[in-house]
Every structure is written in C-alpha cells, then in structure tokens.
Write a protein that holds these residues in place. Structure first.
Motif, PDB file in Angstrom:
ATOM      1  N   UNK A  26       0.683  -1.150  -0.291  1.00 25.50           N
ATOM      2  CA  UNK A  26       0.357  -0.063  -0.580  1.00 25.50           C
ATOM      3  C   UNK A  26       1.114   0.896   0.304  1.00 25.50           C
ATOM      4  N   UNK A  27       0.682   1.997  -0.644  1.00 27.87           N
ATOM      5  CA  UNK A  27       0.981   3.757  -0.345  1.00 27.87           C
ATOM      6  C   UNK A  27       0.564   4.294   0.497  1.00 27.87           C
ATOM      7  N   UNK A  28       1.504   5.093   0.922  1.00 29.25           N
ATOM      8  CA  UNK A  28       0.536   5.439   2.944  1.00 29.25           C
ATOM      9  C   UNK A  28       1.248   6.744   2.514  1.00 29.25           C
ATOM     10  N   UNK A  29       0.586   7.292   3.372  1.00 28.56           N
ATOM     11  CA  UNK A  29       1.938   8.983   3.894  1.00 28.56           C
ATOM     12  C   UNK A  29       1.520   8.727   5.359  1.00 28.56           C
ATOM     13  N   UNK A  30       2.580   8.624   5.810  1.00 22.38           N
ATOM     14  CA  UNK A  30       3.340   7.902   7.546  1.00 22.38           C
ATOM     15  C   UNK A  30       4.275   8.578   7.752  1.00 22.38           C
ATOM     16  N   UNK A  31       4.175   9.056   9.352  1.00 28.81           N
ATOM     17  CA  UNK A  31       5.648   9.985  10.073  1.00 28.81           C
ATOM     18  C   UNK A  31       6.261   9.143   9.909  1.00 28.81           C
ATOM     19  N   UNK A  32       7.918  10.241   9.872  1.00 27.07           N
ATOM     20  CA  UNK A  32       9.269   9.351   8.870  1.00 27.07           C
ATOM     21  C   UNK A  32       9.988   8.481  10.372  1.00 27.07           C
ATOM     22  N   UNK A  33       8.738   8.148  11.515  1.00 26.42           N
ATOM     23  CA  UNK A  33       9.651   7.921  12.646  1.00 26.42           C
ATOM     24  C   UNK A  33       8.778   6.747  13.220  1.00 26.42           C
TER      25      UNK A  33
ATOM     26  N   UNK B 132      -2.496   8.685   6.101  1.00 25.40           N
ATOM     27  CA  UNK B 132      -2.909   8.304   4.771  1.00 25.40           C
ATOM     28  C   UNK B 132      -2.855   7.180   4.168  1.00 25.40           C
ATOM     29  N   UNK B 133      -3.609   6.100   3.265  1.00 23.67           N
ATOM     30  CA  UNK B 133      -3.912   5.335   2.414  1.00 23.67           C
ATOM     31  C   UNK B 133      -4.349   6.011   0.985  1.00 23.67           C
ATOM     32  N   UNK B 134      -2.881   6.035   0.286  1.00 24.13           N
ATOM     33  CA  UNK B 134      -2.794   6.834  -0.927  1.00 24.13           C
ATOM     34  C   UNK B 134      -3.546   6.030  -1.960  1.00 24.13           C
ATOM     35  N   UNK B 135      -2.451   4.424  -1.868  1.00 23.61           N
ATOM     36  CA  UNK B 135      -2.338   3.641  -3.395  1.00 23.61           C
ATOM     37  C   UNK B 135      -2.458   2.012  -2.891  1.00 23.61           C
ATOM     38  N   UNK B 136      -2.342   1.770  -4.389  1.00 26.57           N
ATOM     39  CA  UNK B 136      -1.903   0.023  -4.222  1.00 26.57           C
ATOM     40  C   UNK B 136      -1.281  -0.296  -5.916  1.00 26.57           C
ATOM     41  N   UNK B 137       0.249  -1.149  -4.889  1.00 25.61           N
ATOM     42  CA  UNK B 137       1.411  -1.271  -6.153  1.00 25.61           C
ATOM     43  C   UNK B 137       1.486  -2.638  -5.741  1.00 25.61           C
TER      44      UNK B 137
ATOM     45  N   UNK C  82       0.896  -3.860 -10.816  1.00 29.80           N
ATOM     46  CA  UNK C  82      -1.062  -3.315 -10.836  1.00 29.80           C
ATOM     47  C   UNK C  82      -0.164  -1.904  -9.388  1.00 29.80           C
ATOM     48  N   UNK C  83      -0.371  -0.734 -10.431  1.00 25.67           N
ATOM     49  CA  UNK C  83       0.051   0.730 -10.142  1.00 25.67           C
ATOM     50  C   UNK C  83      -1.035   1.240  -9.622  1.00 25.67           C
ATOM     51  N   UNK C  84      -1.712   1.363  -8.554  1.00 22.05           N
ATOM     52  CA  UNK C  84      -3.205   2.491  -8.159  1.00 22.05           C
ATOM     53  C   UNK C  84      -2.593   3.514  -7.806  1.00 22.05           C
ATOM     54  N   UNK C  85      -2.837   4.686  -8.115  1.00 27.36           N
ATOM     55  CA  UNK C  85      -2.744   5.888  -7.255  1.00 27.36           C
ATOM     56  C   UNK C  85      -4.354   6.841  -7.016  1.00 27.36           C
ATOM     57  N   UNK C  86      -4.724   7.789  -5.705  1.00 24.51           N
ATOM     58  CA  UNK C  86      -5.449   8.302  -5.358  1.00 24.51           C
ATOM     59  C   UNK C  86      -4.156   9.995  -5.629  1.00 24.51           C
ATOM     60  N   UNK C  87      -4.718  10.382  -7.305  1.00 26.58           N
ATOM     61  CA  UNK C  87      -3.517  11.488  -7.628  1.00 26.58           C
ATOM     62  C   UNK C  87      -4.000  12.208  -6.830  1.00 26.58           C
ATOM     63  N   UNK C  88      -5.084  12.557  -7.087  1.00 28.53           N
ATOM     64  CA  UNK C  88      -5.554  13.974  -5.819  1.00 28.53           C
ATOM     65  C   UNK C  88      -4.852  14.123  -4.361  1.00 28.53           C
ATOM     66  N   UNK C  89      -4.745  13.382  -3.721  1.00 28.93           N
ATOM     67  CA  UNK C  89      -4.190  13.139  -2.576  1.00 28.93           C
ATOM     68  C   UNK C  89      -3.051  13.010  -2.212  1.00 28.93           C
ATOM     69  N   UNK C  90      -2.234  12.790  -3.510  1.00 27.91           N
ATOM     70  CA  UNK C  90      -1.117  12.901  -3.733  1.00 27.91           C
ATOM     71  C   UNK C  90      -0.254  13.903  -4.253  1.00 27.91           C
ATOM     72  N   UNK C  91      -1.576  14.583  -5.007  1.00 31.22           N
ATOM     73  CA  UNK C  91      -0.926  15.974  -5.353  1.00 31.22           C
ATOM     74  C   UNK C  91      -0.461  16.619  -3.729  1.00 31.22           C
ATOM     75  N   UNK C  92      -1.969  16.344  -2.969  1.00 28.42           N
ATOM     76  CA  UNK C  92      -1.428  17.548  -2.375  1.00 28.42           C
ATOM     77  C   UNK C  92      -1.347  17.008  -0.918  1.00 28.42           C
ATOM     78  N   UNK C  93      -0.328  16.136  -0.950  1.00 27.68           N
ATOM     79  CA  UNK C  93       0.639  15.758   0.431  1.00 27.68           C
ATOM     80  C   UNK C  93       1.867  16.373   0.238  1.00 27.68           C
ATOM     81  N   UNK C  94       2.483  15.585  -1.808  1.00 27.97           N
ATOM     82  CA  UNK C  94       3.851  17.249  -1.739  1.00 27.97           C
ATOM     83  C   UNK C  94       3.870  17.971  -2.120  1.00 27.97           C
TER      84      UNK C  94
END
Length: 151
Positions: free
Chosen positions: A19-26, A35-40, A48-60
């Motif tokens: 799962x592609x996730x947004x997490x604290x680096x620690x 938050x979960x933002x995708x699957x690989x 299979x690569x599925x990404x929630x593009x709008x959420x990834x753009x927000x976090x970046x």
C-alpha cells in the motif's frame, strides 16, 4: 513533523503487495499510517499501480517527501511530473481483457451439439492425426529396406 510517502508491505511470503501510504517518518515500515493513497502489486503481469492522484498531489504540495521506490512509481503514473511541471510519461501497460467464459462455453456447447461448426479445433485435430498416421508408414518402409538389405 516530517511526513513521508512510502510503501507499507502486505501480502504473503514471496508474494508482496504494497500500500502506498502517507506516514510520519519516525514510524515503523508497517506501522500506523496517516492516510492510504494507493496500491502497488509487483507480482501481477503487468504490475498493478493504483494511486489517488489528487491526494498524492495534496501531500506533495504540503511538503511530504516520497521514498525512492514511491517516487519511481509516481514517475510511472505521471503524478511526479504533474507535481514538478514536467511533460507526461508514456501510458502504463494495461492487462489484456479476459475472454468471456460464458460466451466460450456456449459456443463449445453448440459445437458439441452439432449446431455450429468449429473451424479451429477440427483443423488442429486433423493435423495432429496426420503425422501419427505417417509415422507407422515410415517405420514399415525402414523395416522393409532393412530386410531387403539383409537378404
């Protein structure tokens, strides 16, 4: 708080799924995620690569840093280029559409009932029988030639 976009491993032994996730680096690799933002799924063909593009753009945009592996995945999907303002990459490979099993079954059922002709299987069966019929004839010729030589 330093936020990373990274992979969280799931799946079985020798069958990784991420799962592609947004997490604290620690936090731990498989620890709590913001938050979960995708699957690989790398074992599928094609992967299979599925990404929630709008959420990834927000976090970046708010400063989340992708790991190297996630950055490569975002480059394949085009989200990294969109964030950086670069030209879009070529499209991803897509799996071939599966054949309709019910339609194939109905066609075979009609063929078995004699309602429709089956061009492909009949030709294959005829070709398969032809070499088998030639083999004994060749064997007889060879044995005849050998017996003629001995006489």
């Amino acid at each position: 708080m330093a936020v990373k976009i990274r992979l969280l491993r799931m799946g079985k032994i020798r069958n990784p799924q991420y799962r592609i996730v947004v997490a604290d680096s620690r936090t731990k690799r498989d620890g709590r995620a913001i938050e979960f933002v995708g699957v690989y799924q790398p074992k599928e063909d094609p992967s299979v690569i599925e990404v929630k593009s709008d959420r990834v753009q927000y976090w970046l945009s708010v400063g989340a840093q992708p790991s190297e592996a996630v950055q490569r995945l975002l480059e394949l999907t085009g989200d990294w280029q969109k964030f950086k303002g670069l030209p879009a990459p070529p499209p991803l490979k897509v799996a071939a559409e599966r054949a309709d099993r019910q339609a194939a079954y109905e066609a075979e059922a009609k063929a078995a009932a004699g309602l429709a002709e089956t061009p492909a299987p009949a030709k294959k069966a005829a070709k398969a029988q032809a070499p088998a019929a030639e083999a004994p004839a060749q064997a007889e010729e060879q044995t005849g030639a050998e017996s003629g030589e001995q006489a």
